[in-house]
Design an enzyme around this catalytic site. Structure first.
Site, PDB file in Angstrom:
ATOM      1  N   LYS A 266       9.629 -33.207  -7.836  1.00 40.35           N
ATOM      2  CA  LYS A 266       8.197 -33.028  -8.099  1.00 40.35           C
ATOM      3  C   LYS A 266       7.771 -33.427  -9.507  1.00 40.35           C
ATOM      4  CE  LYS A 266       7.052 -29.477  -4.733  1.00 40.35           C
ATOM      5  NZ  LYS A 266       6.282 -28.258  -4.537  1.00 40.35           N
TER       6      LYS A 266
ATOM      7  N   ASN B 184       3.050 -33.126  -5.645  1.00 41.87           N
ATOM      8  CA  ASN B 184       3.650 -32.903  -4.323  1.00 41.87           C
ATOM      9  C   ASN B 184       3.095 -33.819  -3.243  1.00 41.87           C
ATOM     10  OD1 ASN B 184       1.205 -31.552  -3.788  1.00 41.87           O
ATOM     11  ND2 ASN B 184       2.228 -30.318  -2.237  1.00 41.87           N
TER      12      ASN B 184
ATOM     13  N   ASP C 102      -0.259 -27.685  -3.735  1.00 45.53           N
ATOM     14  CA  ASP C 102       0.331 -26.343  -3.591  1.00 45.53           C
ATOM     15  C   ASP C 102      -0.671 -25.259  -3.976  1.00 45.53           C
ATOM     16  OD1 ASP C 102       2.775 -27.322  -2.760  1.00 45.53           O
ATOM     17  OD2 ASP C 102       3.595 -27.410  -4.796  1.00 45.53           O
TER      18      ASP C 102
ATOM     19  N   GLY D 260       7.609 -13.991 -11.202  1.00 48.98           N
ATOM     20  CA  GLY D 260       8.257 -15.299 -11.242  1.00 48.98           C
ATOM     21  C   GLY D 260       7.486 -16.260 -12.119  1.00 48.98           C
TER      22      GLY D 260
HETATM   23  P1  ATR Z   1       9.981 -22.593  -7.589  1.00 49.86           P
HETATM   24  O1  ATR Z   1       9.706 -23.923  -8.197  1.00 49.86           O
HETATM   25  O2  ATR Z   1      10.140 -22.631  -6.095  1.00 49.86           O
HETATM   26  O3  ATR Z   1       9.042 -21.528  -8.050  1.00 49.86           O
HETATM   27  P2  ATR Z   1      12.092 -22.025  -9.466  1.00 49.86           P
HETATM   28  O4  ATR Z   1      11.486 -22.899 -10.477  1.00 49.86           O
HETATM   29  O5  ATR Z   1      13.567 -22.104  -9.266  1.00 49.86           O
HETATM   30  O6  ATR Z   1      11.469 -22.215  -8.033  1.00 49.86           O
HETATM   31  O7  ATR Z   1      11.679 -20.508  -9.797  1.00 49.86           O
HETATM   32  C1  ATR Z   1      12.220 -19.450  -9.115  1.00 49.86           C
HETATM   33  C2  ATR Z   1      11.692 -18.141  -9.716  1.00 49.86           C
HETATM   34  O8  ATR Z   1      12.362 -17.078  -9.060  1.00 49.86           O
HETATM   35  C3  ATR Z   1      11.990 -17.987 -11.192  1.00 49.86           C
HETATM   36  O9  ATR Z   1      10.934 -17.269 -11.778  1.00 49.86           O
HETATM   37  C4  ATR Z   1      13.275 -17.180 -11.186  1.00 49.86           C
HETATM   38  O10 ATR Z   1      13.477 -16.404 -12.359  1.00 49.86           O
HETATM   39  P3  ATR Z   1      14.175 -17.056 -13.660  1.00 49.86           P
HETATM   40  O11 ATR Z   1      13.123 -17.839 -14.359  1.00 49.86           O
HETATM   41  O12 ATR Z   1      14.649 -15.880 -14.426  1.00 49.86           O
HETATM   42  O13 ATR Z   1      15.301 -17.908 -13.134  1.00 49.86           O
HETATM   43  C5  ATR Z   1      13.003 -16.245 -10.033  1.00 49.86           C
HETATM   44  N1  ATR Z   1      14.227 -15.696  -9.453  1.00 49.86           N
HETATM   45  C6  ATR Z   1      15.143 -16.325  -8.691  1.00 49.86           C
HETATM   46  N2  ATR Z   1      16.111 -15.479  -8.314  1.00 49.86           N
HETATM   47  C7  ATR Z   1      15.807 -14.268  -8.862  1.00 49.86           C
HETATM   48  C8  ATR Z   1      16.422 -12.972  -8.842  1.00 49.86           C
HETATM   49  N3  ATR Z   1      17.547 -12.747  -8.177  1.00 49.86           N
HETATM   50  N4  ATR Z   1      15.808 -11.973  -9.511  1.00 49.86           N
HETATM   51  C9  ATR Z   1      14.662 -12.162 -10.173  1.00 49.86           C
HETATM   52  N5  ATR Z   1      14.035 -13.370 -10.235  1.00 49.86           N
HETATM   53  C10 ATR Z   1      14.593 -14.406  -9.589  1.00 49.86           C
END
Ligand code: ATR
Length: 285
Positions: free
Chosen positions: A68, A89, A104, A127
């Protein structure tokens, strides 16, 4: 029937075999009798893929993880939303010119607005990845009161909040802060009018987990989970138990897809058919 006039649309990503875009778009093409086809390509080299699709005059390209951001380098135009979200996207081929956008945020907001107005509301986003960024952008367009971002990694949340404030289109009408887990007071999240989970917590196979405990939610709140496998995540189950209104993640995909269909074909999307195809495919998961 596929013939020499068929217009090609596709999704590029890696992995891509889980994508539901082909089912949703092909059902819509069929419903309107359009001579289009939608296929999925597993792509490693995004540059070569986009150049190739340009060369064969593909009509539309949906771009998914992990391309992306990189895709932005190989198009001719990027609209304001995609620039602000820093992700593309969808790419539309307009007479040889590749125009990129991000839908999105449109899908994310339309799903939410079916259940609640967002203007003047206080929002807690869980997140800080790409999903959070798109949703935050959409919320800004609709004049929310404040957005607080709660993320496991504080640096990413800070970056999101910082960039929201920096970009002209993102001026927060008031407040907005990044909050690390040790300061995730239940009260702060409970106070919000709307909670939106953009983390992958709760997604299959992690179905027994929720990004926040039940005590952080309350009656009268709107709780939205962009995770759509399973449809009803643990977070949404608990939200229902406390009397909150829930918004399902599959709607974000449906309305994002609707917008993409309209960009690729110039026709009004047959949403009912798209919904049927999407739900049927999701049920098989
Ligand atoms: P996307 O683009 O789909 O949003 P991403 O950029 O990988 O995916 O973001 C995933 C989000 O989920 C992030 O905010 C991640 O937190 P970190 O920035 O700390 O990595 C969060 N996330 C993933 N697994 C997690 C977990 N087990 N507990 C808490 N937050 C989680």
């Amino acid at each position: 029937m596929i013939d020499a006039k068929t217009k090609l649309c596709c999704i590029i990503g890696n992995p891509v075999e889980h994508s539901l875009s082909p089912q949703m778009h092909n059902a819509a093409f069929k419903a309107l009798g359009l001579n289009y086809v939608f296929v999925a390509f597993e792509v490693d080299e995004v540059k070569t893929a986009i150049q190739g699709l340009r060369a064969i005059n593909a009509r539309g390209i949906v771009v998914t993880v992990p391309h992306k951001l990189a895709a932005m380098k190989y198009v001719d135009e990027i609209d304001q939303a995609a620039k602000a979200i820093a992700a593309v996207n969808a790419i539309v081929n307009c007479k040889g010119k590749l125009k990129a956008t991000n839908t999105d945020w449109i899908g994310g907001l339309q799903a939410l607005k079916e259940k609640t107005s967002v203007k003047g509301k206080s929002v807690a986003i869980l997140g800080a990845g790409g999903g959070a960024r798109a949703i935050a952008y959409g919320l800004q367009q609709h004049k929310v009161k404040e957005i607080n971002v709660f993320n496991r990694t504080l640096r990413r949340a800070q970056r999101l909040v910082f960039e929201l404030n920096l970009t002209g289109a993102f001026k927060l009408s008031s407040g907005g802060q990044a909050i690390p887990p040790e300061r995730w007071s239940g009260l702060l999240i409970k106070k919000a009018d709307i909670i939106i989970n953009t983390t992958s917590v709760g997604m299959k196979p992690d179905v027994e987990h929720s990004p926040i405990p039940k005590e952080f939610m309350r009656k009268g709140q709107v709780v939205y989970d962009i995770v759509y496998t399973p449809r009803e995540t643990k977070l949404l189950r608990m939200a229902k138990e406390v009397g909150a209104t829930v918004v399902y993640g599959d709607k974000m995909m449906l309305y994002g897809g609707k917008r993409i269909f309209e960009l690729f074909t110039g026709k009004k999307a047959p949403v009912g058919e798209m919904r049927k195809a999407l739900f049927k495919s999701l049920k098989k998961r």
